[in-house]
Design an enzyme around this catalytic site. Structure first.
Site, mmCIF file in Angstrom:
data_model
loop_
_atom_site.group_PDB
_atom_site.id
_atom_site.type_symbol
_atom_site.label_atom_id
_atom_site.label_comp_id
_atom_site.label_asym_id
_atom_site.label_seq_id
_atom_site.Cartn_x
_atom_site.Cartn_y
_atom_site.Cartn_z
ATOM 1 C CG ASP A 88 0.202 2.534 -5.716
ATOM 2 O OD1 ASP A 88 -0.980 2.189 -5.899
ATOM 3 O OD2 ASP A 88 0.944 2.010 -4.875
ATOM 4 C CD GLN A 144 -2.970 -6.845 -3.855
ATOM 5 O OE1 GLN A 144 -3.692 -7.483 -4.617
ATOM 6 N NE2 GLN A 144 -1.783 -6.412 -4.218
ATOM 7 N N GLY A 202 0.871 -1.176 0.000
ATOM 8 C CA GLY A 202 0.000 0.000 0.000
ATOM 9 C C GLY A 202 0.906 1.224 0.000
HETATM 10 O O1 MRU Z 1 0.748 -3.742 -4.880
HETATM 11 P P1 MRU Z 1 0.051 -3.078 -3.723
HETATM 12 O O2 MRU Z 1 -0.854 -3.984 -2.973
HETATM 13 O O3 MRU Z 1 1.013 -2.338 -2.839
HETATM 14 O O4 MRU Z 1 -0.849 -1.999 -4.447
HETATM 15 C C1 MRU Z 1 -1.507 -1.077 -3.659
HETATM 16 C C2 MRU Z 1 -2.528 -0.310 -4.386
HETATM 17 O O5 MRU Z 1 -2.608 -0.303 -5.593
HETATM 18 C C3 MRU Z 1 -3.421 0.523 -3.542
HETATM 19 O O6 MRU Z 1 -4.657 0.700 -4.172
HETATM 20 C C4 MRU Z 1 -2.774 1.885 -3.359
HETATM 21 O O7 MRU Z 1 -1.477 1.765 -2.856
HETATM 22 C C5 MRU Z 1 -3.557 2.754 -2.504
HETATM 23 S S1 MRU Z 1 -3.082 2.630 -0.827
HETATM 24 C C6 MRU Z 1 -4.041 3.530 0.180
#
Ligand code: MRU
Length: 353
Positions: A241, A200, A49
């Site tokens: 991100d 996720q 995240g």
């Molecule tokens: O690969 P991840 O699980 O780290 O991806 C995270 C995301 O795409 C989330 O939607 C994003 O980081 C928003 S966090 C509040």
């Protein structure tokens, strides 16, 4: 049940992190005090995240500084070694700007005190890492308040990936308004995309929203358009991100597909992020690096067993770019940014460090 995902260990010498890969089945904490362990946890997405990996980087750099300060009295050598390790942490994953942003903020603080003794610099870094954590909590609370003005009691909300408390320090970004609304006695029907390949949505978002008391329906990613067509969805809420100056937004792969369907069916599509996620140095999504992950994540079923024919070639972009023109609004702690984003994001973006 509220789970604290990141903190300093009880003796203050390690980073204590909830292993998100074991949720929802097991609640397991691990402690790290080396660059290799912290980078490993971020790459394997034990910590994940965008805001959470930034906080983990900050706390991790503070812990490493504390350890180096025990071994090294020479400030120059201490700062050189700390910079080298901070750079490795900053590059653990490329897409979320929060990671390099937090590492840079920590190193700017360290480098601003070249006259200080290593132990003094390490103490300052620990305080700054805690500040970055606390700021994120405040920011997420404000995002939640701003976002709650966009929905009403009883709404159906679709979300993708995990933008909840686990992905931040507390509250979350995309899930923050829903969790705050539930605390105030409102009700929502949350449609949760499972979010292939690392699930996720199924593992983390469904878990967090059920704990918060939402009515939850887990759906395959490919069901999103049908759910919108049926009229069940009043809004789409996602985190992100990195946001480019024109509003193009990187988020978990599959977000763009949901945004295209939302535009077609007239469903508002909202992106939520803290202001450090806005990166005005990227003019558009073309400038955002998309992380490519291991083929096995696609060929297998959550590391458990092979599902595709052995030897099949897979592509595994971990993120996609949603065109700014598909996004109804981008919500930060500073308010709600509307198109044209070239203008509105300038006011919301923090000054880059
Ligand atoms: O690969 P991840 O699980 O780290 O991806 C995270 C995301 O795409 C989330 O939607 C994003 O980081 C928003 S966090 C509040």
């Amino acid at each position: 049940m509220e789970l604290r995902n990141l903190s300093f260990s009880s003796d203050g010498k390690k980073l204590r992190a909830l292993d998100q890969t074991r949720l929802p089945g097991e609640v397991v904490y691990e402690e790290y005090d080396s660059c290799e362990e912290i980078v490993g946890a971020i790459k394997l997405m034990k910590v994940r995240g965008a805001p959470a990996i930034g906080i983990a980087a900050a706390m991790g750099i503070a812990v490493i500084a504390g350890k180096l300060a025990e071994e090294c009295q020479d400030s120059r050598a201490f700062l050189e070694e700390l910079s080298r390790q901070a750079e490795i942490i900053a590059q653990a994953r490329p897409t979320a700007v929060n990671l390099s942003w937090a590492a840079k903020r920590m190193m700017n603080c360290a480098m601003g005190d070249t006259e200080g003794k290593p132990k003094e610099i390490a103490a300052k870094l620990k305080a700054l890492a805690q500040k970055i954590y606390d700021e994120d909590t405040e920011i997420c609370r404000k995002i939640a308040e701003n976002g709650l003005t966009l929905i009403k009691d009883g709404d159906g909300i679709l979300t993708h990936c995990n933008a909840g408390p686990l992905a931040t320090s507390r509250y979350g970004t995309g899930l923050g308004p829903i969790i705050l609304g539930l605390e105030k006695g409102m009700k929502f029907h949350c449609f949760v995309d499972e979010t292939r390949p690392l699930l996720q949505g199924a593992r983390l978002t469904a878990f967090e929203l059920m704990n918060a008391g939402a009515e939850v329906s887990l759906a395959c990613d490919s069901a999103a358009a049908q759910l919108m067509r049926s009229g069940a969805i009043n809004a789409v809420f996602v985190g992100c991100d990195r946001v480019a100056a024109n509003g193009d937004t990187a988020n978990k792969v599959g977000t763009s597909t949901a945004a295209i369907a939302a535009k077609y069916y007239g469903v508002p599509f909202y992106v939520f992020c803290p202001s450090p996620t806005i990166d005005l140095s990227c003019k558009s999504g073309e400038d955002i690096v998309i992380e490519q992950r291991d083929e096995w994540e696609v060929a297998g079923l959550y590391f458990d067993r092979q599902i595709a024919p052995k030897g099949v070639k897979c592509v595994n972009p971990a993120f996609d770019i949603t065109d700014g023109k598909l996004i109804t609004a981008i919500v930060t702690e500073k308010g709600i940014c509307l198109p044209p984003y070239e203008e509105s994001l300038k006011n919301a973006a923090i000054r880059r460090l």
